[in-house]
Design a protein around this motif. Sequence first.
Motif, PDB file in Angstrom:
ATOM      1  N   PRO A   1       0.938  -1.281  -0.154  1.00 56.01           N
ATOM      2  CA  PRO A   1       0.051   0.003  -0.025  1.00 56.01           C
ATOM      3  C   PRO A   1       0.797   1.269  -0.102  1.00 56.01           C
ATOM      4  O   PRO A   1       0.368   2.202  -0.510  1.00 56.01           O
ATOM      5  CB  PRO A   1      -0.744  -0.048   1.343  1.00 56.01           C
ATOM      6  CG  PRO A   1      -0.106  -0.997   2.266  1.00 56.01           C
ATOM      7  CD  PRO A   1       0.638  -2.088   1.134  1.00 56.01           C
ATOM      8  N   GLN A   2       2.177   1.180   0.610  1.00 50.38           N
ATOM      9  CA  GLN A   2       3.122   2.259   0.661  1.00 50.38           C
ATOM     10  C   GLN A   2       3.319   2.854  -0.892  1.00 50.38           C
ATOM     11  O   GLN A   2       3.548   3.946  -0.850  1.00 50.38           O
ATOM     12  CB  GLN A   2       4.168   2.002   1.331  1.00 50.38           C
ATOM     13  CG  GLN A   2       5.347   0.972   0.818  1.00 50.38           C
ATOM     14  CD  GLN A   2       4.969  -0.313   0.899  1.00 50.38           C
ATOM     15  OE1 GLN A   2       3.671  -0.507   1.298  1.00 50.38           O
ATOM     16  NE2 GLN A   2       5.851  -1.239   0.848  1.00 50.38           N
ATOM     17  N   THR A   3       3.260   1.957  -1.748  1.00 48.18           N
ATOM     18  CA  THR A   3       3.562   2.708  -3.152  1.00 48.18           C
ATOM     19  C   THR A   3       2.181   3.050  -4.007  1.00 48.18           C
ATOM     20  O   THR A   3       2.230   4.141  -4.503  1.00 48.18           O
ATOM     21  CB  THR A   3       4.311   1.468  -4.010  1.00 48.18           C
ATOM     22  OG1 THR A   3       3.429   0.204  -4.154  1.00 48.18           O
ATOM     23  CG2 THR A   3       5.677   1.040  -3.451  1.00 48.18           C
ATOM     24  N   LEU A   4       1.152   2.247  -3.860  1.00 47.48           N
ATOM     25  CA  LEU A   4      -0.109   2.388  -4.356  1.00 47.48           C
ATOM     26  C   LEU A   4      -0.546   3.993  -3.711  1.00 47.48           C
ATOM     27  O   LEU A   4      -1.229   4.854  -4.576  1.00 47.48           O
ATOM     28  CB  LEU A   4      -1.002   1.554  -3.969  1.00 47.48           C
ATOM     29  CG  LEU A   4      -0.959   0.285  -5.118  1.00 47.48           C
ATOM     30  CD1 LEU A   4      -1.872  -0.865  -4.838  1.00 47.48           C
ATOM     31  CD2 LEU A   4      -1.265   0.838  -6.517  1.00 47.48           C
ATOM     32  N   LEU A   5      -0.405   4.076  -2.571  1.00 42.12           N
ATOM     33  CA  LEU A   5      -0.969   5.360  -2.119  1.00 42.12           C
ATOM     34  C   LEU A   5      -0.279   6.686  -2.786  1.00 42.12           C
ATOM     35  O   LEU A   5      -0.999   7.964  -2.900  1.00 42.12           O
ATOM     36  CB  LEU A   5      -0.638   5.621  -0.519  1.00 42.12           C
ATOM     37  CG  LEU A   5      -1.398   4.712   0.405  1.00 42.12           C
ATOM     38  CD1 LEU A   5      -0.747   4.720   1.787  1.00 42.12           C
ATOM     39  CD2 LEU A   5      -2.855   5.493   0.449  1.00 42.12           C
ATOM     40  N   GLN A   6       1.014   6.329  -3.182  1.00 44.35           N
ATOM     41  CA  GLN A   6       1.625   7.621  -3.949  1.00 44.35           C
ATOM     42  C   GLN A   6       1.372   7.676  -5.225  1.00 44.35           C
ATOM     43  O   GLN A   6       1.723   8.754  -5.941  1.00 44.35           O
ATOM     44  CB  GLN A   6       3.258   7.275  -3.804  1.00 44.35           C
ATOM     45  CG  GLN A   6       3.683   7.189  -2.305  1.00 44.35           C
ATOM     46  CD  GLN A   6       5.269   7.362  -2.075  1.00 44.35           C
ATOM     47  OE1 GLN A   6       5.778   8.247  -2.402  1.00 44.35           O
ATOM     48  NE2 GLN A   6       5.635   6.190  -1.339  1.00 44.35           N
ATOM     49  N   SER A   7       0.426   6.900  -5.757  1.00 44.92           N
ATOM     50  CA  SER A   7      -0.196   7.254  -7.297  1.00 44.92           C
ATOM     51  C   SER A   7      -1.411   8.322  -7.236  1.00 44.92           C
ATOM     52  O   SER A   7      -1.810   8.660  -8.112  1.00 44.92           O
ATOM     53  CB  SER A   7      -0.739   5.744  -7.712  1.00 44.92           C
ATOM     54  OG  SER A   7      -1.717   5.160  -7.024  1.00 44.92           O
ATOM     55  N   ALA A   8      -1.955   8.431  -5.903  1.00 43.36           N
ATOM     56  CA  ALA A   8      -3.194   9.326  -5.503  1.00 43.36           C
ATOM     57  C   ALA A   8      -2.646  10.710  -5.266  1.00 43.36           C
ATOM     58  O   ALA A   8      -1.629  11.011  -5.095  1.00 43.36           O
ATOM     59  CB  ALA A   8      -3.934   8.589  -4.749  1.00 43.36           C
ATOM     60  N   ASP A   9      -3.707  11.410  -5.236  1.00 41.42           N
ATOM     61  CA  ASP A   9      -3.584  13.007  -4.797  1.00 41.42           C
ATOM     62  C   ASP A   9      -4.550  13.123  -3.527  1.00 41.42           C
ATOM     63  O   ASP A   9      -4.177  14.128  -2.711  1.00 41.42           O
ATOM     64  CB  ASP A   9      -4.394  13.850  -6.109  1.00 41.42           C
ATOM     65  CG  ASP A   9      -3.497  13.889  -7.241  1.00 41.42           C
ATOM     66  OD1 ASP A   9      -2.350  14.316  -7.207  1.00 41.42           O
ATOM     67  OD2 ASP A   9      -3.944  12.916  -8.196  1.00 41.42           O
ATOM     68  N   VAL A  10      -5.238  12.284  -3.278  1.00 48.29           N
ATOM     69  CA  VAL A  10      -6.293  12.400  -1.925  1.00 48.29           C
ATOM     70  C   VAL A  10      -6.615  10.913  -1.509  1.00 48.29           C
ATOM     71  O   VAL A  10      -6.893  10.241  -2.360  1.00 48.29           O
ATOM     72  CB  VAL A  10      -7.526  13.490  -2.411  1.00 48.29           C
ATOM     73  CG1 VAL A  10      -8.240  13.394  -1.033  1.00 48.29           C
ATOM     74  CG2 VAL A  10      -7.410  14.747  -2.741  1.00 48.29           C
ATOM     75  N   PHE A  11      -6.296  10.896  -0.342  1.00 48.32           N
ATOM     76  CA  PHE A  11      -6.963   9.805   0.404  1.00 48.32           C
ATOM     77  C   PHE A  11      -8.365   9.887   0.825  1.00 48.32           C
ATOM     78  O   PHE A  11      -8.530  11.022   1.719  1.00 48.32           O
ATOM     79  CB  PHE A  11      -5.989   9.214   1.916  1.00 48.32           C
ATOM     80  CG  PHE A  11      -6.296   8.047   2.300  1.00 48.32           C
ATOM     81  CD1 PHE A  11      -6.121   6.860   1.780  1.00 48.32           C
ATOM     82  CD2 PHE A  11      -7.242   8.134   3.809  1.00 48.32           C
ATOM     83  CE1 PHE A  11      -6.448   5.735   2.587  1.00 48.32           C
ATOM     84  CE2 PHE A  11      -7.539   6.862   4.285  1.00 48.32           C
ATOM     85  CZ  PHE A  11      -6.939   5.876   3.900  1.00 48.32           C
ATOM     86  N   VAL A  12      -9.441   8.790   0.946  1.00 48.47           N
ATOM     87  CA  VAL A  12     -10.608   9.034   1.245  1.00 48.47           C
ATOM     88  C   VAL A  12     -10.991   7.629   2.046  1.00 48.47           C
ATOM     89  O   VAL A  12     -10.751   6.700   1.923  1.00 48.47           O
ATOM     90  CB  VAL A  12     -11.604   9.143   0.111  1.00 48.47           C
ATOM     91  CG1 VAL A  12     -12.879   9.415   0.662  1.00 48.47           C
ATOM     92  CG2 VAL A  12     -11.124  10.374  -0.870  1.00 48.47           C
TER      93      VAL A  12
END
Length: 378
Positions: free
Chosen positions: A270-281
């Motif tokens: 998840p630490q890499t996939l999170l960085q593909s995003a702009d906002v966490f929901v």
Amino acid sequence: MSNKKKICFVVAQPGTAKSFFKDHIDRLSELFDVYLVANIKDNDDLSSLKLKGSKSIPIERKPSLLTDLKSLYLIYRYFRKEKFFCVHSMASKPSLLMAIAGFAARVPHRIRIFTGQLWCNMTGWKRLFFKTIDKLTVALNTELMVDGFPQMQYLEEQGIFKKGAAKVMAHGSICGVDTQRFIYSENTRTIEREKLNFENNVVYIFLGRMKREKGIYELFSAMNKLVQECHNAVLLLVGSDEENTREYLKNYSNLLDGKNVIYYGYSNTPQTLLQSADVFVMPSYREGFGMSVLEASCVHLPVICTDIYGMRDTMIDNVTGIRCKVMDSDSLYDAMKTLYDNKELRIEMGKKGYEYVQKYFTKEQVTEAWFEYYKNLK
């Protein structure tokens, strides 16, 4: 023969110990012999845990009277044989079995950590039944922990235990954030966005089990409204679809599975996939402590989460992210639209979130608090 005192952690699945207790076990093994009771399968590798020993006992998630009674007896026998100084549990079923067995075996220290309540959104007899179970575990344990201050206040108000009866380690969470794993990298962000074909998109990421109580349908509804105006908005869903929620995407006219809604599935990175995003929901109905919110903040993501007690300490409203009302898709939409429209705000909140995690919620801070707590048990 070792002269160290013995500690035993009791969990349903060994993966729980690896995810939440690994660093604590490593640190505690300096002073104690640490053991594990779990539903251990032949292919479960426990080599990453510094254990003195382990015992496989079936602890099923769903109620089963015969299996539960057998498990209770086996745990009791194991406690009697090993003469533990302390036993420690989390989650309702393991906590109940451990509390009864530990009390019967006269284990000196019996600790439960509360990490969320099954009964929080229940009504009627179910709520009363599960609250009674929690009260029973409180009565049978000698010490109590809670993974966050707002949750502790809630449990006090609900009469589960008296004020001052429980402790929160450091500033909260079970294990803290691994800041060497969840570390922001512009290179990682570029690679992950290229993999997922995100170009000029503003990407909202949901990370967790896809089910009603996680607010997944409010998220679908808010996203359905958002993409009408914001054509570059994309929703990335990461986690197991436990209730087949993707089937309901067809009920939202503006959501296109595989285009503006991307289902990734479960990920162990998840630490890499999170960085593909702009906002966490995370529009959840209930959480003991929103650990994923802190992990997202650690990689510089602004966060949107509901105003439930379990999320209260994981972010600072209008500083590291935006709170929305629980079960309210319009409130969620407003927060998502605000961050879509303002890139500078997204960047600023992401930086503030990272600073917040570093100040209060690193794994080193929490693990050291656990170590000091155990060291002072007499």
